[in-house]
Design a protein around this motif. Structure first.
Motif, PDB file in Angstrom:
ATOM      1  N   ARG A 233      -8.438 -66.401  -2.738  1.00 25.83           N
ATOM      2  CA  ARG A 233      -7.981 -67.635  -2.117  1.00 25.83           C
ATOM      3  C   ARG A 233      -7.682 -67.316  -0.655  1.00 25.83           C
ATOM      4  O   ARG A 233      -6.833 -66.455  -0.368  1.00 25.83           O
ATOM      5  CB  ARG A 233      -6.741 -68.196  -2.800  1.00 25.83           C
ATOM      6  CG  ARG A 233      -6.940 -68.527  -4.267  1.00 25.83           C
ATOM      7  CD  ARG A 233      -5.829 -69.426  -4.805  1.00 25.83           C
ATOM      8  NE  ARG A 233      -4.510 -68.887  -4.593  1.00 25.83           N
ATOM      9  CZ  ARG A 233      -3.857 -68.106  -5.450  1.00 25.83           C
ATOM     10  NH1 ARG A 233      -4.442 -67.768  -6.603  1.00 25.83           N
ATOM     11  NH2 ARG A 233      -2.645 -67.645  -5.197  1.00 25.83           N
TER      12      ARG A 233
ATOM     13  N   LYS B 271      -6.804 -68.820   3.293  1.00 23.67           N
ATOM     14  CA  LYS B 271      -6.318 -69.954   4.081  1.00 23.67           C
ATOM     15  C   LYS B 271      -6.369 -69.591   5.558  1.00 23.67           C
ATOM     16  O   LYS B 271      -5.746 -68.620   5.989  1.00 23.67           O
ATOM     17  CB  LYS B 271      -4.900 -70.346   3.696  1.00 23.67           C
ATOM     18  CG  LYS B 271      -4.380 -71.564   4.466  1.00 23.67           C
ATOM     19  CD  LYS B 271      -2.921 -71.852   4.146  1.00 23.67           C
ATOM     20  CE  LYS B 271      -2.793 -72.496   2.778  1.00 23.67           C
ATOM     21  NZ  LYS B 271      -1.379 -72.943   2.539  1.00 23.67           N
TER      22      LYS B 271
ATOM     23  N   LYS C 248      -6.224 -75.380   4.752  1.00 21.32           N
ATOM     24  CA  LYS C 248      -6.751 -75.672   3.428  1.00 21.32           C
ATOM     25  C   LYS C 248      -7.135 -74.376   2.724  1.00 21.32           C
ATOM     26  O   LYS C 248      -7.798 -73.515   3.304  1.00 21.32           O
ATOM     27  CB  LYS C 248      -7.979 -76.586   3.516  1.00 21.32           C
ATOM     28  CG  LYS C 248      -7.729 -77.903   4.231  1.00 21.32           C
ATOM     29  CD  LYS C 248      -6.778 -78.796   3.453  1.00 21.32           C
ATOM     30  CE  LYS C 248      -6.640 -80.156   4.146  1.00 21.32           C
ATOM     31  NZ  LYS C 248      -5.698 -81.041   3.423  1.00 21.32           N
ATOM     32  N   THR C 249      -6.733 -74.252   1.470  1.00 22.60           N
ATOM     33  CA  THR C 249      -7.041 -73.041   0.714  1.00 22.60           C
ATOM     34  C   THR C 249      -8.461 -73.084   0.175  1.00 22.60           C
ATOM     35  O   THR C 249      -8.837 -74.036  -0.528  1.00 22.60           O
ATOM     36  CB  THR C 249      -6.056 -72.865  -0.450  1.00 22.60           C
ATOM     37  OG1 THR C 249      -4.733 -72.706   0.071  1.00 22.60           O
ATOM     38  CG2 THR C 249      -6.407 -71.646  -1.293  1.00 22.60           C
TER      39      THR C 249
ATOM     40  N   GLU D 234      -4.390 -65.288   0.525  1.00 19.80           N
ATOM     41  CA  GLU D 234      -3.327 -65.739  -0.378  1.00 19.80           C
ATOM     42  C   GLU D 234      -3.354 -64.952  -1.676  1.00 19.80           C
ATOM     43  O   GLU D 234      -2.306 -64.620  -2.236  1.00 19.80           O
ATOM     44  CB  GLU D 234      -3.488 -67.231  -0.671  1.00 19.80           C
ATOM     45  CG  GLU D 234      -3.166 -68.136   0.511  1.00 19.80           C
ATOM     46  CD  GLU D 234      -3.167 -69.588   0.128  1.00 19.80           C
ATOM     47  OE1 GLU D 234      -3.898 -69.974  -0.811  1.00 19.80           O
ATOM     48  OE2 GLU D 234      -2.430 -70.364   0.763  1.00 19.80           O
TER      49      GLU D 234
END
Length: 824
Positions: A761, A763, A805-806, A747
């Motif tokens: 980040r 995911k 979920k990040t 991300e």
């Protein structure tokens, strides 16, 4: 009050619409447009035009304010065929004799016989060619001022602006992905009306064959140029139709010249089509006119469709190399010139060629076809290597950033092409090698996969590893997206063909019981000081076979097929276990030929690095899995780096991808600097095959984004490696939206070498544990997910990810001195 210069620059650029805030907090925004303040002076300079396309149709816009030239291109525009490529069915006896000659190292006899029996004859479609050009002429009224041409990578709009005594002018062009139409919008200046002449014709610089016939069938509402190919092509031809919509004023036509007077605006909508037979009957149906009538006659509405498609795809990945606002406001030409004076990367230029490369790749890709050697565009029938799809490096490189760059819509064209070619590949294998399965075609205009030119130096009927490289992007798509339906429907059947191929092709064995690739070449290369191309056990061919068989067996287990005694898994595993090992030569380098008497005959000066297919894209060799081969591959790269790769763009590109995957940041950076400093890039940021603008070819421009992404994030198996080949001279930056080969989206990744920090980040699509590697060594790590030690050592951690979920992770690096990376 003192005003920050970056604030002034930002407001100025924002006013012009040049920016899109996709950068680290507090940094100036990235300019996601190509800019130029000049235009090509003559037709022969068409390579410097700005390009737009949707993978099916394209335009080259010169940008001359008063005498505009626009070249129209179409994916199908290759010279029509009078007959197809053909070749002999080679007898089983001759095939066996060639195998025996190769196994006995009777190279001359093997090469002589292989060349004598194939009977290859040329045929099929000829050179790629332009369709025609449109000229738009406006009378002069004073000096041209405040000129700019720009290409908005996000929307695909090419905009030409200028001012004269009548006020400010603007002309826009884009090729709609949503509506499959070329859209041109001409507007009047504030102080006057629009008066212009518009016509379709050809230019002598296009070098069309004299036996082609061009007929103008234009009327008041539609411009129409009809073209017939040579008489012996089954009535093949093509046409372009432009619907002319005038707002205010009036229009008239005389011959092929349409004149518009006193208008407020003109909207031009164009489609083209090639007809493979009976073109006159097709023209008379006027299907293009009917189709154009169904489209909205509204520029804003048409642009909205483009934003939903092109921009939505393009915006998924964003890169910031840390360019300054002042540099980001410079023209393409000025950035390139500035880079030539610098020893280190110019961040603003690297940002622009990343964005322009993604733009050009997307613009030359559709759901039915990927970019060919010219992407989509040409202004001349005299093109390099016919402008075909070349299947042993060029096409493979141009699509390198499609999967990891989150462009599945563009990759669909690649998958469709390979499927379309597969019948021809099967004919190649059957007739030339007496095998079931598939044998790649070397090059093609895209209609079929029948093999390209066979001769003594290029015995392409024995480049068996090519299919592995061609099929790898299918597998990579699965690694990125996890689409099992795609895997089962589209890759699995092709790999089963390859299982059958290797059952038939691999016959001879050496003294150790390993199969001999008895008849093998490394694309376009020969062992040094030997004088023959057809030998044994090219590393390229072995790697291709290994990938196909390993992946096929893996899919069989995944889908529960071909199990049991005597079934496919047993047969293919037995072959896989008897493939010959890779060899290391006297220099300590991975050898190009894994045959004992040839392993020390590497020709490091050749443009291809086919044996390093094992490094990229196949990811077979890595530091953790195969340390000895990893070191040997690094030596092979360093030996080749002592030479020039014959100044071939694709050679430099492939080696840069190897460098990124071998953690050699200096080698990767040097290659990108070479491409940006030695005139591979035209002013419109399309590229040449060689330095000094020699031979238009989109290999370089379309592949550079993949190199940059691989330098920033590498992924294989359960590993995500951050900054594997980051240039130390680019101490801060970020990338967002990139995909990994283990179903993780990056991300956002941001680095600051001055602070020795990397944050990301991540995911994941699925619950999984990944090994997160940073080669400089990790002093400390924090995050919002479980972080555990790794068996790899201090440079890695095991990260537990939950689906959807990040994970937010920050690394403090150990291997930093000042802002310089310490070599791992």
């Amino acid at each position: 009050m003192k005003v920050n210069k970056y604030v002034i620059s930002y407001l100025f650029l924002l006013f012009l619409g040049y920016v899109f805030p996709v950068t680290a907090a507090g940094a100036p925004p990235v300019v996601r447009k190509g800019l130029s303040y000049v235009w090509p002076a003559e037709y022969k300079d068409w390579s410097n035009g700005f390009l737009a396309g949707n993978g099916k149709m394209g335009v080259i816009v010169f940008g001359n304010p008063l005498h505009e030239t626009v070249i129209f291109n179409d994916r199908k525009f290759f010279m029509a065929a009078s007959h197809e490529r053909s070749f002999n069915r080679v007898s089983a006896a001759d095939l066996q004799k060639i195998r025996e000659y190769c196994a006995a190292e009777q190279w001359k006899e093997a090469n002589d016989l292989a060349n004598a029996v194939h009977g290859w004859k040329n045929g099929g479609e000829g050179n790629k060619h332009p369709g025609y050009k449109m000229q738009i002429d406006i009378s002069q009224d004073g000096t041209i001022r405040e000129y700019v041409r720009e290409c908005d990578f996000r929307t695909g709009e090419i905009v030409v602006r200028w001012t004269d005594n009548r006020g400010q002018w603007e002309r826009k062009t884009f090729v709609s992905r949503h509506d499959n139409v070329i859209v041109q919008y001409l507007t009047a200046p504030r102080k006057g009306n629009l008066n212009c002449d518009i016509r379709l014709n050809i230019d002598t610089g296009m070098h069309f064959a004299p036996d082609m016939k061009f007929t103008d069938a234009s009327g008041l509402d539609y411009l129409n140029l009809r073209v017939s190919y040579a008489p012996n092509t089954n009535g093949a031809g093509y046409e372009g139709v432009t619907k002319v919509i005038v707002n205010g004023g009036e229009k008239s036509i005389s011959g092929n010249m349409l004149t518009v007077k006193n208008a407020r605006s003109v909207l031009l909508l164009t489609r083209m089509e090639k007809y493979y037979a009976d073109c006159e009957a097709q023209w008379n149906r006027k299907a293009l006119q009917t189709a154009l009538d169904s489209l909205p006659a509204d520029y804003t509405a048409l642009l909205a469709g483009q934003i939903k498609t092109h921009r939505a795809i393009f915006d998924r990945v964003k890169l910031d190399w840390g360019g300054t606002a002042s540099d980001r406001a410079l023209s393409n030409e000025r950035l390139i010139e500035k880079q030539k004076s610098l020893d280190a990367p110019l961040p603003a230029l690297w940002e622009r060629i990343f964005d322009s490369g993604r733009y050009l790749y997307l613009s030359s890709s559709s759901e039915t076809a990927p970019p060919d050697l010219l992407g989509l565009w040409t202004g001349d029938c005299h093109v390099g290597w016919s402008g075909y799809y070349h299947l042993d490096a060029n096409l493979n490189l141009q699509v390198a950033g499609g999967n990891i760059g989150a462009m599945p819509e563009a990759m669909e064209g690649y998958f469709t092409l390979i499927e379309r070619l597969s019948d021809g590949f099967m004919a190649n294998a059957d007739k030339l090698l007496g095998c079931r399965g598939m044998l790649g075609g070397g090059n093609t205009a895209g209609l079929n996969g029948l093999i390209s030119s066979l001769n003594y130096y290029y015995p392409y009927q024995y480049v068996t590893g090519e299919m592995g490289w061609l099929l790898y992007p299918f597998w990579e798509h699965y690694l990125v997206a996890g689409d099992e339906d795609f895997l089962h429907r589209r890759l699995f059947p092709l790999l089963k063909e390859m299982g059958a191929f290797y059952e038939d092709f691999l016959v001879e064995k050496d003294a150790d019981g390993k199969y001999i690739f008895a008849g093998s070449i490394s694309p376009e290369a020969q062992p040094a000081r030997l004088g023959f191309s057809l030998v044994n056990n090219s590393t390229f061919d072995i790697a291709g076979a290994k990938f196909c068989l390993e992946t096929l067996i893996r899919l069989c287990h995944l889908f529960g097929e071909e199990q049991g005694r005597g079934e496919g898994v047993e047969r293919w595993t037995a072959i896989l276990e008897k493939l010959p090992p890779y060899l290391i030569n006297v220099d300590g380098a991975l050898s190009e030929w894994s045959w004992p008497s040839l392993k020390d005959r590497d020709g490091y000066g050749h443009r291809h690095s086919s044996h390093l297919l094992t490094v990229w894209p196949l990811n077979e060799i890595s530091k953790e899995k195969t340390p000895e081969l990893y070191n040997a591959a690094r030596i092979a790269l360093s030996m080749k780096d002592r030479h020039s790769y014959e100044d071939a763009g694709h050679g430099i590109l492939h080696a840069a991808l190897h460098a990124a995957n071998l953690n050699d940041s200096r080698s990767a950076t040097d290659k990108l600097l070479r491409l940006t400093k030695t005139d591979f890039f035209f002013s419109g940021l399309a590229s040449a095959h060689y330095s000094k603008f020699k031979v238009f070819c989109t290999d370089v421009c379309n592949t550079v984004p993949a190199i940059m992404m691989e330098m920033l994030v590498n992924s294989k198996d359960d590993v995500v490696e951050l900054l594997p080949a980051i240039p130390s001279s680019l101490p801060s930056g970020s990338i967002s939206g990139m995909k990994t080969r283990n179903r993780v989206m990056v991300e956002h990744l941001e680095w600051n070498l001055e602070n020795a920090t990397v944050s990301c980040r991540l995911k994941s699509d699925v619950d999984q544990s990944i090994t997160l590697i940073q080669r400089q060594g990790v002093k400390s790590v924090s995050g919002n997910v479980p972080i555990l030690p790794s068996a790899v050592g201090n440079e890695a951690r095991t990260i537990r990810l939950k689906a959807g979920k990040t994970a937010k992770i920050t690394l403090q690096l150990a291997g930093i001195s000042g802002n310089q990376l310490v070599s791992p």
